[in-house]
Design an enzyme around this catalytic site. Structure first.
Site, mmCIF file in Angstrom:
data_model
loop_
_atom_site.group_PDB
_atom_site.id
_atom_site.type_symbol
_atom_site.label_atom_id
_atom_site.label_comp_id
_atom_site.label_asym_id
_atom_site.label_seq_id
_atom_site.Cartn_x
_atom_site.Cartn_y
_atom_site.Cartn_z
ATOM 1 N N ASN A 72 22.647 -7.120 18.175
ATOM 2 C CA ASN A 72 23.424 -6.180 18.992
ATOM 3 C C ASN A 72 23.364 -4.791 18.395
ATOM 4 O OD1 ASN A 72 25.392 -5.342 20.984
ATOM 5 N ND2 ASN A 72 26.961 -5.433 19.395
ATOM 6 N N HIS A 107 25.749 -1.284 18.312
ATOM 7 C CA HIS A 107 27.129 -0.868 18.593
ATOM 8 C C HIS A 107 27.298 0.590 18.168
ATOM 9 C CE1 HIS A 107 31.418 -1.186 19.136
ATOM 10 N NE2 HIS A 107 31.587 -0.616 17.956
ATOM 11 N N SER A 110 25.415 0.974 14.639
ATOM 12 C CA SER A 110 25.112 -0.161 13.755
ATOM 13 C C SER A 110 24.324 -1.206 14.525
ATOM 14 C CB SER A 110 26.403 -0.818 13.260
ATOM 15 O OG SER A 110 27.236 0.130 12.628
ATOM 16 N N ASP A 156 31.821 -7.542 18.076
ATOM 17 C CA ASP A 156 30.959 -6.669 17.282
ATOM 18 C C ASP A 156 30.883 -7.143 15.824
ATOM 19 O OD1 ASP A 156 30.373 -4.974 19.503
ATOM 20 O OD2 ASP A 156 32.365 -4.106 19.285
HETATM 21 C C1 GRF Z 1 25.481 1.988 23.842
HETATM 22 O O1 GRF Z 1 26.199 3.006 23.202
HETATM 23 C C2 GRF Z 1 25.573 0.696 23.065
HETATM 24 O O2 GRF Z 1 25.602 0.884 21.682
HETATM 25 C C3 GRF Z 1 26.903 0.159 23.518
HETATM 26 O O3 GRF Z 1 26.963 0.461 24.897
HETATM 27 C C4 GRF Z 1 26.143 1.600 25.156
HETATM 28 C C5 GRF Z 1 25.158 1.173 26.184
HETATM 29 O O4 GRF Z 1 24.311 2.201 26.604
HETATM 30 N N1 GRF Z 1 27.037 -1.233 23.200
HETATM 31 P P1 GRF Z 1 22.997 1.855 27.407
HETATM 32 O O5 GRF Z 1 23.390 0.899 28.532
HETATM 33 O O6 GRF Z 1 22.030 1.232 26.467
HETATM 34 O O7 GRF Z 1 22.533 3.170 27.946
#
Ligand code: GRF
Length: 215
Positions: A109, A111, A138, A147
């Protein structure tokens, strides 16, 4: 055989696009073969279709129990092969052990915070409110905690005095687009793995997560 990546999204899908672009440019030696969304109107699905990537939707509202949703998600993923890596790129569902154990060691993932700071939502506002001088993103292996899971790397950006939530979010997102493909490449080809909750690089346990700086 080139490694296959399945990307799970819920919305815009810009991280999925950066992964796909890295594959096209050869900096990530893999192919995005499947994009799965839990929402039917995720904008990222349009990009995937335009680029001839197989897409699936598993609407979470149709399942009463999280475990039933996860079981269907597993079935949907496996119906289209056996991916070497599953990337959660803005996938806004918590997964149960049914899913995380099934894909243990190949589920990652991204985050938008420097974990363990600010799991969950509104990470940029929380970093600004706390007066943090540094913020970022991260990448971690996934377990059932929000997370949570062994931390692989942090991408650090400065917080400027003039930053608003949206300017900071844009800087972090730019870092995400660089960090995620880089870590995927390390996992698929660079000897990075997770064993017994420890991050190993070519069989050596890392004493702390990898750190990258962006501006
Ligand atoms: C990103 O900031 C990701 O880290 C978080 O949600 C957002 C998603 O953006 N989990 P995208 O859909 O990849 O544009």
């Amino acid at each position: 055989m080139i490694p296959e990546i399945t990307v799970l999204i819920s919305g815009r899908g810009s991280n999925m696009q950066s992964i796909h672009q890295a594959c096209l440019h050869g900096t990530l030696k893999a192919a995005v073969t499947h994009v799965v969304s839990n929402t039917i109107d995720a904008a990222g699905l349009d990009y995937a279709k335009q680029h001839d990537i197989h897409t699936s939707v598993v609407p979470h509202q149709e399942f009463e129990k999280r475990s039933d949703f996860d079981t269907e998600l597993i079935r949907t993923i496996q119906q289209h092969g056996n991916p070497d890596l599953i990337l959660l790129a803005g996938f806004m569902r918590r997964l149960t052990p049914i899913f995380t154990t099934k894909f243990d060691g190949r589920l990652i993932n991204i985050h938008p915070s420097l974990l363990p700071k600010y799991p969950g939502l509104d990470t940029h506002a929380r970093a600004l409110k706390s007066g943090d001088k540094w913020h970022g993103c991260s990448v971690h292996f996934v377990n059932e905690a929000l997370d949570g899971g062994p931390l692989i790397a942090r991408g650090i950006v400065p917080v400027l005095e003039t930053d608003t939530e949206s300017s900071l979010a844009a800087r972090v997102l730019k870092a995400e687009h660089q960090l995620f493909p880089q870590i995927a490449q390390l996992v698929l080809h660079g000897g990075l793995a997770c064993l017994d909750s420890h991050i190993k690089l070519n069989d050596t346990t890392l004493s702390s997560p990898l750190v990258y700086y962006y501006n």
